[in-house]
Structure formats: C-alpha cells, structure tokens
Write a protein that holds these residues in place. Structure first.
Motif, PDB file in Angstrom:
ATOM      1  N   UNK A 196     -76.485-130.825  38.642  1.00  0.00           N
ATOM      2  CA  UNK A 196     -75.279-130.139  38.167  1.00  0.00           C
ATOM      3  C   UNK A 196     -74.251-130.104  39.289  1.00  0.00           C
ATOM      4  N   UNK A 197     -73.315-131.071  39.260  1.00  0.00           N
ATOM      5  CA  UNK A 197     -72.312-131.181  40.318  1.00  0.00           C
ATOM      6  C   UNK A 197     -70.947-131.501  39.731  1.00  0.00           C
ATOM      7  N   UNK A 198     -69.909-130.909  40.300  1.00  0.00           N
ATOM      8  CA  UNK A 198     -68.548-131.163  39.836  1.00  0.00           C
ATOM      9  C   UNK A 198     -68.066-132.544  40.276  1.00  0.00           C
ATOM     10  N   UNK A 199     -66.914-132.951  39.725  1.00  0.00           N
ATOM     11  CA  UNK A 199     -66.353-134.276  40.034  1.00  0.00           C
ATOM     12  C   UNK A 199     -66.042-134.418  41.521  1.00  0.00           C
ATOM     13  N   UNK A 200     -65.698-133.331  42.197  1.00  0.00           N
ATOM     14  CA  UNK A 200     -65.324-133.416  43.616  1.00  0.00           C
ATOM     15  C   UNK A 200     -66.497-133.170  44.554  1.00  0.00           C
ATOM     16  N   UNK A 201     -67.720-133.285  44.044  1.00  0.00           N
ATOM     17  CA  UNK A 201     -68.907-133.029  44.848  1.00  0.00           C
ATOM     18  C   UNK A 201     -69.867-134.217  44.798  1.00  0.00           C
ATOM     19  N   UNK A 202     -70.270-134.691  45.965  1.00  0.00           N
ATOM     20  CA  UNK A 202     -71.251-135.765  46.062  1.00  0.00           C
ATOM     21  C   UNK A 202     -72.478-135.246  46.807  1.00  0.00           C
ATOM     22  N   UNK A 203     -73.646-135.497  46.250  1.00  0.00           N
ATOM     23  CA  UNK A 203     -74.892-135.017  46.837  1.00  0.00           C
ATOM     24  C   UNK A 203     -75.432-136.032  47.837  1.00  0.00           C
ATOM     25  N   UNK A 204     -75.791-135.553  49.020  1.00  0.00           N
ATOM     26  CA  UNK A 204     -76.343-136.397  50.083  1.00  0.00           C
ATOM     27  C   UNK A 204     -77.752-135.929  50.421  1.00  0.00           C
ATOM     28  N   UNK A 205     -78.673-136.870  50.494  1.00  0.00           N
ATOM     29  CA  UNK A 205     -80.058-136.572  50.893  1.00  0.00           C
ATOM     30  C   UNK A 205     -80.212-136.902  52.372  1.00  0.00           C
ATOM     31  N   UNK A 206     -80.723-135.959  53.136  1.00  0.00           N
ATOM     32  CA  UNK A 206     -81.009-136.195  54.553  1.00  0.00           C
ATOM     33  C   UNK A 206     -82.435-136.733  54.664  1.00  0.00           C
ATOM     34  N   UNK A 207     -82.595-137.925  55.176  1.00  0.00           N
ATOM     35  CA  UNK A 207     -83.927-138.515  55.291  1.00  0.00           C
ATOM     36  C   UNK A 207     -84.165-139.572  54.231  1.00  0.00           C
ATOM     37  N   UNK A 208     -85.407-139.958  54.080  1.00  0.00           N
ATOM     38  CA  UNK A 208     -85.754-141.094  53.228  1.00  0.00           C
ATOM     39  C   UNK A 208     -86.211-140.701  51.822  1.00  0.00           C
TER      40      UNK A 208
END
Length: 542
Positions: free
Chosen positions: A240-252
């Motif tokens: 659940x993320x807005x248009x101006x939000x990008x999710x980043x995963x730290x690690x593999x």
C-alpha cells in the motif's frame, strides 16, 4: 470503457442523499473548523458502494453518524424480515452488513427520509487479484508518466503483478488512460476504480497552527476498507503505497521473503524524504530526476506491507497501520517519499523557487535502483566511453554525469549564477562571490586527465589569484591566470572525483576573502604578503 476480465475500469454503486433533511452532520466542533471545512466535508454520501461478499451484502461508506438509525431502519424494511442488518462502525468508515438477501436479487429499492433510491448490488471482484502481489493506492490528477513509472518500478523491483488504483475524480484525463498507464510489462491484472467522492477536511496542522482532530477525512479510509473486502481478501501480498512513494529493500531479500520471515501480521516501516532539488530541466519531472536527501532529515510517515491471509482477522486496514493486527518494524524496508512528484494538493511540497539546502547528499541506494530500473547508464559506461572513444559527445556526457554527482545547485546561496559548457570538454560554474567578485570554476577534460581549475572574470582579481597561486594550486595552461585546484585520472569513479571536487571548490571559496581582499594593498596597519600567506595557509589547514 475498457471491459476486459483482468484489465478494466470499475464503477461503484453508491447512495447519495438528495434529501435536504437527510444530511450527515459534521463531527468537528465549529470552533475547530477551518474556513473551507464545510465545502470539503461529505454531507451527502450514504454509501460508496453496495456489493455482495460471500453470503452477505456489504454497503461500505463514511460513518453514518446522525443518519444511522434512519438508514438501518430503511434497509431493514426494504430487504424484508428474513434479513439481518448490522453496522460495523470503524475509524472514519463503516460497513453495513446485510445477511439473508437472496443471491438472485440484483437490486434493492430503499426509501430513506422520504426519498426512494434504487441501488444495484454488485459482485465482489476477488478473482481478479487472487494469489497476486498487489500494489494499491488512490490518485487524483497525478501525471500519467508518474503513474506509469510507479507501476513499472514495483513490477520490476518487487514482483508486483497486479495494480488496484482508486481514481478520486481526476479531471486531467480519462480513466481509460489511467488503466493504460498501469498496464505495464509484468502486470497481468489492473483495475481502476472510479471513486468520485469528496476527500474530506484534513486534521492536524495542515491548514494553520491549530491542531485539528482527524475526524472528517472519510474518503481514504473508505478506499482502504473497500479494497480489502471487495478486491484484495484473497490476494497473496499487499503493498500500500502512494504514487509519490517508492519502496526500497536494504539487502538481498525480497519484500515477500521479508513478510514470510516475520511472525507478526504485517511489516511496518518509515521512509526517507527525497528533496525536490533536481539537475534535469524538463518541465515534467520524473522519479529518475531525484536522488537528493537531507543527511539528518526526519523520517516520513510509516507505511505497511503484508500477506493478505495474515490480515484476515484484522479490525481495519488504514493508511499507515492495520488496526487489530501485530506489526514488525523493520529497518530493511524504507520507502522514498518524493517531494518533487506531487500535484501540491495538500501543501506546496515541490518548491522550485526555494533556496537549495546546503546539507543535501545523494541517496546512493535510491540512485542505484533508479538507474537500473529506468535503464540510466552507470558510471562505468561513461568512463569507458571517454577513455575508449574520446569524442566530443562522450566528453560532454562524462562531464554531464560528473556535474550531476557534484550537484552544482548546492552553491546557489553562495553566489552560483550559472553552469554551462564552454566546450564539450569544459564545464563552467560561474560565481558572483560577495566581497570578492566574479570567479569561475572549470572542469576541464584533457587526454586521460580531468582538472578542476579556478579563474577570475576581471583583470584585478585575476592578478590577485595569480599572486596567490601557491595557496590555491598550480598554474594551469599558458595564460597564467588559471589555477589548477586538483586533478584526477579518468579511471577513478566519478563519485570519488565529485567528492574531491566539492571539497576543492568549498576550500577555495573559504580562502578567497583573505586572498582577494584589501589586504593585497600594503599599508602600515595591514599585514604583509608573508603574513597574508601565513593566514591563508592556516585557513586551508582547518
């Protein structure tokens, strides 16, 4: 209207009051209502949608408040004595659940407050998202390029294969265009829900210094609960993320692996503000234009992601949390909230006219992911091009890439007037420095070497710089008025060159007032040139 099994625009079946005697009364104390509160408040929507779920009919809408008894009595009378009507009142949203409505019944006629309403009973759409990793949000008038890039980012980086987007009365385009924007490669189910309801007055301090309650913004909470019940109950994972939000995963690890590895019901995480400052000049910005953050900036509001099955018994899905469910707070997930990707509907977040922050740094993790996602050439390609084939085009591309890393706009408040190419192999930064005058820093490419050079724009200042060559660098070229502050071989990563370059420019700027000031004119009360040089050297050692 696009009407495909898995790619479509969906309408809802609302009840909107047209009776002046049947209106929702505001829950907020008049003393705390901002000037446009009543204009934004939804007095008319009784239900957003009416749909069948398993063996019940669900009417999802804003809190009924003062209308509750009238609406429940009317629905009980309309559906008959064999039905059971219950109200599930939640935070800023309610579900009216009716059990016992025959499965063949497709419509209900209900008289509320003396007015009759014919309401179609729709069907749940669980099949469209069953077993999918779903990206869900709301949107109004967001640029279609942003929406397309947003969907592409999640499909590319997080295995998202379905998108559910609620369009809240956009006027900039048609809903079919939104559907086309989210139907990117990797997405095999895309639905746009037409959601033409008032968003509602905000709480907190969005509209001034008064801290107002969060009690009247019904629309967003209605969207989240409607999505949960009508579309997403049987999906695999929810982001659940807005248009101006990008999710980043730290690690593999993947998002899905992180969700599966926790014993809690869902993952909760905060984010990083990405500033509106950018190097690109296109009128419409894109995610890939932004990578700057404040080193010690505060976090954004929290977001969540989950396995839908684990949230089956949760009380309510909300924007920033899930009520009645346990959460694991993880630093391995952080979303990037882009100030420059906005329509400024809530407050003017994208301010092109504000002074550039001095403390901006490059978010390296974000930049690496964006470069890979949107096929932006990496540093090694620029180095290889300029070393293997030193054409005018490759030289200019190399310097443009380096200028992006340096981010020259950081010196706007220090007198930077413009940055420009004198030649394809010479990039110039012109300054008008207070109490000093007009100077320029140049990045000059020659053979396998890059030099940072400083010069002055008038003859008196040039002469003073020439006299201080020992302090600022070595003489560069034949003129004698260009001083080389630093130089690098081109096999060095531009990131490392940029760090040295920034340091060299700032060190030189700190020294200029002492080198170019009136102390160059001798008097009994002024220091000698030897004293001046000693003072400048002391400055450089700090």
């Amino acid at each position: 209207m696009v009407d495909d099994r898995n790619f479509r625009v969906d309408d809802v079946n609302p009840i909107i009051s047209i009776d002046d005697d049947l209106k929702r009364l505001p829950p907020r104390d008049p003393a705390l209502q901002e000037d446009d509160y009543l204009e934004k408040f939804d007095t008319d929507t009784i239900f957003y949608d009416t749909y069948r779920l398993d063996d019940t009919v669900i009417c999802t809408g804003p809190p009924l408040l003062n209308m509750e008894s009238s609406v429940v009595e009317a629905l009980s009378a309309a559906t008959g004595p064999s039905t059971d009507v219950r109200v599930n009142a939640l935070d800023r949203v309610s579900h009216l659940v009716i059990a016992g409505v025959p499965s063949r019944q497709e419509q209900v006629s209900v008289a509320i407050g003396g007015t009759s309403y014919d309401v179609a009973i729709g069907n749940s759409q669980l099949d469209s998202f069953r077993g999918k990793t779903v990206l869900v949000t709301k949107s109004k008038n967001n640029n279609l390029r942003w929406i397309r890039d947003w969907a592409h980012f999640y499909a590319t980086n997080h295995g998202v294969n379905a998108v559910l987007i609620y369009d809240n009365a956009s006027t900039a385009y048609q809903l079919d265009e939104v559907l086309e924007a989210i139907s990117v490669e990797g997405i095999d189910s895309a639905v746009v829900v037409n959601w033409p309801f008032k968003f509602g007055p905000q709480g907190g301090r969005w509209n001034g210094p008064v801290d107002r309650p969060w009690d009247s913004d019904f629309c967003e909470y209605g969207i989240t609960e409607h999505a949960r019940r009508k579309y997403l109950r049987d999906s695999a994972y929810i982001i659940s993320h807005d248009i101006d939000e990008l999710l980043i995963v730290e690690g593999d690890s993947t998002v899905q692996e992180l969700i599966d590895s926790t014993e809690e019901d869902y993952l909760s995480y905060d984010g990083v503000w990405i500033e509106a400052a950018r190097d690109a000049s296109e009128e419409t910005p894109r995610f890939s234009d932004f990578c700057y953050t404040i080193a010690k900036g505060g976090p954004t509001t929290r977001k969540w992601t989950a396995s839908a099955a684990r949230l089956a018994d949760a009380a309510q899905w909300k924007t920033h949390s899930v009520a009645g469910a346990s959460s694991a707070k993880t630093p391995l997930l952080k979303h990037r909230h882009f100030k420059g990707i906005t329509t400024n509907w809530k407050w003017k977040r994208s301010r092109e006219d504000e002074k550039i922050h001095q403390g901006l740094i490059v978010d390296r993790t974000l930049k690496r992911v964006l470069d890979a996602t949107f096929a932006i050439p990496n540093h090694s390609s620029f180095i290889g091009d300029v070393l293997d084939s030193p054409s005018p085009e490759s030289k200019r591309a190399y310097l443009e890439n380096l200028a992006d890393e340096v981010f020259t706009a950081r010196w706007t408040a220090d007198g930077l007037k413009k940055s420009w190419f004198w030649k394809d192999d010479v990039y110039v930064m012109d300054f008008e420095v207070r109490d000093v005058g007009a100077i320029a820093f140049e990045l000059r490419l020659q053979a396998a070497k890059l030099s940072l050079v400083v010069t002055a724009r008038d003859s008196v200042l040039r002469e003073r710089l020439r006299e201080s060559a020992e302090l600022l660098g070595t003489r560069f070229g034949k003129s004698g008025y260009h001083l080389e502050v630093n130089w690098w071989e081109l096999h060095i990563d531009p990131i490392d060159i940029a760090k040295d370059c920034i340091s060299g420019i700032e060190r030189t700027m700190r020294s200029l007032p002492d080198i170019t000031g009136p102390s160059a004119v001798q008097s009994n009360s002024e220091p000698t040139s030897g004293g001046l040089l000693s003072k400048a050297k002391s400055l450089l050692r700090r």
